[in-house]
Design an enzyme around this catalytic site. Structure first.
Site, PDB file in Angstrom:
ATOM      1  N   GLY A 156      17.320  -2.226  -7.144  1.00 35.63           N
ATOM      2  CA  GLY A 156      17.499  -3.590  -6.636  1.00 35.63           C
ATOM      3  C   GLY A 156      17.823  -4.518  -7.791  1.00 35.63           C
ATOM      4  O   GLY A 156      18.312  -4.078  -8.845  1.00 35.63           O
ATOM      5  N   ARG A 157      17.524  -5.799  -7.610  1.00 37.29           N
ATOM      6  CA  ARG A 157      17.886  -6.785  -8.639  1.00 37.29           C
ATOM      7  C   ARG A 157      17.205  -6.511  -9.973  1.00 37.29           C
ATOM      8  O   ARG A 157      17.819  -6.612 -11.034  1.00 37.29           O
ATOM      9  CB  ARG A 157      17.522  -8.197  -8.136  1.00 37.29           C
ATOM     10  CG  ARG A 157      18.389  -8.650  -6.992  1.00 37.29           C
ATOM     11  CD  ARG A 157      17.757  -9.802  -6.239  1.00 37.29           C
ATOM     12  NE  ARG A 157      16.622  -9.331  -5.460  1.00 37.29           N
ATOM     13  CZ  ARG A 157      16.270  -9.783  -4.263  1.00 37.29           C
ATOM     14  NH1 ARG A 157      16.950 -10.759  -3.701  1.00 37.29           N
ATOM     15  NH2 ARG A 157      15.228  -9.300  -3.627  1.00 37.29           N
ATOM     16  N   ARG A 179      17.769   4.426  -2.514  1.00 37.84           N
ATOM     17  CA  ARG A 179      18.030   4.791  -1.110  1.00 37.84           C
ATOM     18  C   ARG A 179      19.527   4.755  -0.839  1.00 37.84           C
ATOM     19  O   ARG A 179      20.092   5.626  -0.223  1.00 37.84           O
ATOM     20  CB  ARG A 179      17.343   3.789  -0.174  1.00 37.84           C
ATOM     21  CG  ARG A 179      16.053   4.290   0.395  1.00 37.84           C
ATOM     22  CD  ARG A 179      15.431   3.216   1.227  1.00 37.84           C
ATOM     23  NE  ARG A 179      15.579   1.906   0.585  1.00 37.84           N
ATOM     24  CZ  ARG A 179      15.014   0.792   1.000  1.00 37.84           C
ATOM     25  NH1 ARG A 179      14.274   0.806   2.072  1.00 37.84           N
ATOM     26  NH2 ARG A 179      15.182  -0.347   0.372  1.00 37.84           N
ATOM     27  N   ARG A 240       4.788  -0.888  -8.122  1.00 36.15           N
ATOM     28  CA  ARG A 240       3.530  -1.090  -7.414  1.00 36.15           C
ATOM     29  C   ARG A 240       2.642   0.115  -7.645  1.00 36.15           C
ATOM     30  O   ARG A 240       3.137   1.248  -7.762  1.00 36.15           O
ATOM     31  CB  ARG A 240       3.749  -1.212  -5.901  1.00 36.15           C
ATOM     32  CG  ARG A 240       4.076  -2.595  -5.397  1.00 36.15           C
ATOM     33  CD  ARG A 240       2.867  -3.541  -5.474  1.00 36.15           C
ATOM     34  NE  ARG A 240       3.183  -4.871  -4.988  1.00 36.15           N
ATOM     35  CZ  ARG A 240       3.740  -5.857  -5.694  1.00 36.15           C
ATOM     36  NH1 ARG A 240       4.046  -5.674  -6.966  1.00 36.15           N
ATOM     37  NH2 ARG A 240       3.962  -7.032  -5.152  1.00 36.15           N
ATOM     38  N   GLU A 269      -5.663  -1.300  -7.854  1.00 36.84           N
ATOM     39  CA  GLU A 269      -5.935  -2.320  -8.876  1.00 36.84           C
ATOM     40  C   GLU A 269      -6.719  -3.494  -8.275  1.00 36.84           C
ATOM     41  O   GLU A 269      -6.582  -3.763  -7.079  1.00 36.84           O
ATOM     42  CB  GLU A 269      -4.609  -2.810  -9.510  1.00 36.84           C
ATOM     43  CG  GLU A 269      -3.679  -3.508  -8.536  1.00 36.84           C
ATOM     44  CD  GLU A 269      -2.328  -3.864  -9.179  1.00 36.84           C
ATOM     45  OE1 GLU A 269      -1.681  -2.976  -9.751  1.00 36.84           O
ATOM     46  OE2 GLU A 269      -1.962  -5.035  -9.088  1.00 36.84           O
ATOM     47  N   HIS A 287      -0.827  -6.004 -14.498  1.00 38.55           N
ATOM     48  CA  HIS A 287       0.117  -6.541 -13.507  1.00 38.55           C
ATOM     49  C   HIS A 287       0.655  -7.912 -13.947  1.00 38.55           C
ATOM     50  O   HIS A 287       0.451  -8.932 -13.269  1.00 38.55           O
ATOM     51  CB  HIS A 287      -0.564  -6.630 -12.127  1.00 38.55           C
ATOM     52  CG  HIS A 287       0.421  -6.646 -10.991  1.00 38.55           C
ATOM     53  ND1 HIS A 287       0.158  -6.105  -9.757  1.00 38.55           N
ATOM     54  CD2 HIS A 287       1.672  -7.167 -10.899  1.00 38.55           C
ATOM     55  CE1 HIS A 287       1.204  -6.282  -8.951  1.00 38.55           C
ATOM     56  NE2 HIS A 287       2.130  -6.921  -9.642  1.00 38.55           N
ATOM     57  N   ILE A 288       1.367  -7.894 -15.082  1.00 36.22           N
ATOM     58  CA  ILE A 288       1.834  -9.161 -15.661  1.00 36.22           C
ATOM     59  C   ILE A 288       3.347  -9.201 -15.831  1.00 36.22           C
ATOM     60  O   ILE A 288       3.873 -10.053 -16.562  1.00 36.22           O
ATOM     61  CB  ILE A 288       1.164  -9.428 -17.041  1.00 36.22           C
ATOM     62  CG1 ILE A 288       1.415  -8.249 -18.011  1.00 36.22           C
ATOM     63  CG2 ILE A 288      -0.317  -9.703 -16.887  1.00 36.22           C
ATOM     64  CD1 ILE A 288       1.114  -8.581 -19.462  1.00 36.22           C
TER      65      ILE A 288
END
Ligand code: GLV
Length: 327
Positions: A156-157, A179, A240, A269, A287-288
């Site tokens: 993706g982006r 995908r 994730r 987490e 998660h930064i």
């Protein structure tokens, strides 16, 4: 006339609260408590709108306790904390915060890749522990980034941002699996070649995960996939938790089945699998990936713009279930 009631479920920039308070009667959480699900539902039960982060799970049970709810605005591009079908079924609009974080997150993907390949945190811990008493020719030798094969799973982006950094900045040979294949113009801009997942696993020197979490991407990288990777490979997860089987990864790192990993996200987490905390060949961050000051502010403002856009003007900016707008 009384203002619509909105819950801001976590602490957020005061300037964003100030903007929201011009339009809404807001209940805030500047103490930044993480409310159990029942408390979140109770506080949201008399609200028409909510501002959430990826820590708040919005599912059917929560929604059923909140009959007045019209919109939940997530301050994150990922939205696996939302049950979008349950929201649509109840006429609740879901919005996320895309685009504003793309480049910052791609920067961080590269930061984690570099730190992992060149053993930055491991060597810093060694130095801080006072263990550096003499220089040695092979100390903390890692792998090269320039000229290496960069694999990207999920294009993706953010994946495209990482590809461009790798191809144009570091002369990397970029391959990807997704995908669907990118259209030729985008592939050319990223200098990226589409390959099967098997080829990606087998040939990447640095494999970066940037795909969304869903039931179909759960444990997309588990013991079987790790076994296909090169023993010299590095695995980077900025997508994730749950996309990687963290228990299997801890074993693979301990056994040097792959060289190293850089992880910004974890299954369950903020808990981190204990096996990951005890191996030296992993760089761990909380998660930064989108955490630059301007980007976090832009994400907060976009979530606020969605609430204002929908509840005040009927026009949200980044709806995830726009079909409910037609009803
Ligand atoms: C962060 O993980 C996000 O999804 O924005």
């Amino acid at each position: 006339m009384s203002k619509p009631k909105v819950l801001v479920a976590r602490a957020i920039f005061p300037s964003v609260l100030e903007r929201l308070s011009q339009h809404f009667d807001i209940e805030t959480n500047q103490a930044d408590e993480v409310w159990p699900k029942e408390e979140l539902a109770r506080r949201m039960s008399d609200k028409v709108g909510a501002f959430t982060t990826s820590s708040e799970r919005i599912d059917a049970a929560v929604l059923d306790a909140c009959p007045q709810l019209k919109i939940v605005a997530n301050m994150a591009v990922g939205y696996n904390n939302f049950d979008v079908d349950a929201m649509s079924a109840r006429g609740v609009l879901a919005t996320n915060a895309p685009d504003v974080l793309t480049e910052t997150t791609a920067d961080f993907g590269f930061a984690l890749l570099m730190a992992t390949a060149r053993r930055v945190t491991e060597s810093e811990h060694y130095l801080r522990a006072g263990k550096w008493t003499k220089w040695n020719y092979e100390m903390f030798s890692g792998s090269d980034v320039h000229g290496a094969t960069l694999g990207i799973l999920g294009m993706g982006r953010i994946g495209q941002g990482i590809a461009k950094r790798g191809a144009h900045g570091f002369g990397m040979n970029v391959i990807y699996h997704n995908r669907s294949r990118l259209e030729p113009g985008l592939e050319a801009a990223c200098k990226a070649r589409y390959v099967s997942k098997e080829e990606l696993l087998r040939t990447s020197d640095h494999l970066v995960l940037v795909l969304p979490y869903s039931a179909s991407s759960h444990h997309a990288i588990g013991a079987a996939e790790l076994a296909q990777m090169k023993p010299t490979a590095n695995l980077i997860n900025i997508a994730r938790g749950g996309i990687v089987d963290d228990a299997a990864l801890a074993v693979a790192l301990r056994n040097r089945q792959i060289a190293a990993a850089g992880l910004d996200v974890f299954e369950g987490e903020p808990a981190v699998h204990p096996g990951l905390l005890t191996v030296p060949n992993v760089v761990l961050t909380p998660h930064i990936a989108s955490a630059s000051v301007p980007t976090r502010l832009a994400m907060g403002n976009l979530a606020a713009d969605n609430l204002i856009g929908y509840l005040v003007n009927g026009k949200p900016l980044t709806p995830l279930n726009p079909e409910i707008l037609k009803k």
